[in-house]
Design an enzyme around this catalytic site. Structure first.
Site, PDB file in Angstrom:
ATOM      1  N   LYS A  91      40.295  45.069  45.142  1.00 17.13           N
ATOM      2  CA  LYS A  91      40.283  44.943  46.652  1.00 17.13           C
ATOM      3  C   LYS A  91      39.483  45.852  47.505  1.00 17.13           C
ATOM      4  CE  LYS A  91      44.694  46.667  48.477  1.00 17.13           C
ATOM      5  NZ  LYS A  91      45.964  46.407  49.272  1.00 17.13           N
ATOM      6  N   TYR A 102      41.164  26.247  31.321  1.00 18.56           N
ATOM      7  CA  TYR A 102      41.121  27.117  32.142  1.00 18.56           C
ATOM      8  C   TYR A 102      40.989  26.847  33.626  1.00 18.56           C
ATOM      9  CZ  TYR A 102      36.210  26.450  31.024  1.00 18.56           C
ATOM     10  OH  TYR A 102      34.667  26.040  31.017  1.00 18.56           O
ATOM     11  N   GLU A 144      46.792  45.374  56.541  1.00 22.15           N
ATOM     12  CA  GLU A 144      46.316  44.526  55.251  1.00 22.15           C
ATOM     13  C   GLU A 144      47.069  43.023  55.080  1.00 22.15           C
ATOM     14  OE1 GLU A 144      45.102  47.455  51.716  1.00 22.15           O
ATOM     15  OE2 GLU A 144      47.440  47.886  52.434  1.00 22.15           O
ATOM     16  N   GLU A 175      49.829  45.523  41.547  1.00 21.98           N
ATOM     17  CA  GLU A 175      50.682  45.375  40.346  1.00 21.98           C
ATOM     18  C   GLU A 175      51.437  44.181  40.363  1.00 21.98           C
ATOM     19  OE1 GLU A 175      50.034  48.026  42.445  1.00 21.98           O
ATOM     20  OE2 GLU A 175      50.027  49.829  40.935  1.00 21.98           O
TER      21      GLU A 175
END
Length: 118
Positions: free
Chosen positions: A98, A53, A21, A73
């Site tokens: 993901k 934004y 990954e 996290e």
């Protein structure tokens, strides 16, 4: 409290616990909802009186495309911290999804965190 939602932002990064990954970039979807008082912008129609934004999106992009991290996290917490630093933002929810290669087939692995201004 009013809300701004940015849904389905897509960025590529090298994050995960496994070496595979971190070696090959993978797609990450990011959804952000923030709480802020948007009344002033509603009255004035001036970007200076609301949350821009574009800055929220830039924070997500910088984190996902930035240094490699092991956990979703950690990515979400870094994004939330940056968004909460923007003027007028009182709270934020960050969801990251993901598709880990080692878990295929999967519709997605997601986490969501909620943070408020201290």
């Amino acid at each position: 409290m009013d809300h701004i939602e940015l849904r389905g932002m897509s960025f590529w990064g090298r994050h995960g616990v496994g070496a595979r990954e971190r070696e090959q970039a993978q797609e990450f979807k990011v959804d952000i909802e923030l709480a802020a008082d948007l009344a002033a912008g509603g009255r004035s129609d001036d970007i200076a009186d609301t949350v821009d934004y574009r800055q929220v999106r830039a924070a997500a992009k910088d984190v996902i495309e930035g240094r490699s991290r092991s956990l979703l996290e950690s990515l979400a917490a870094a994004i939330a911290e940056r968004v909460l630093a923007l003027p007028r933002v009182e709270g934020v929810s960050v969801r990251i999804t993901k598709w880990p290669p080692s878990m295929q087939p999967i519709e997605g692995a997601s986490i969501r965190i909620d943070r408020t201004r201290a």
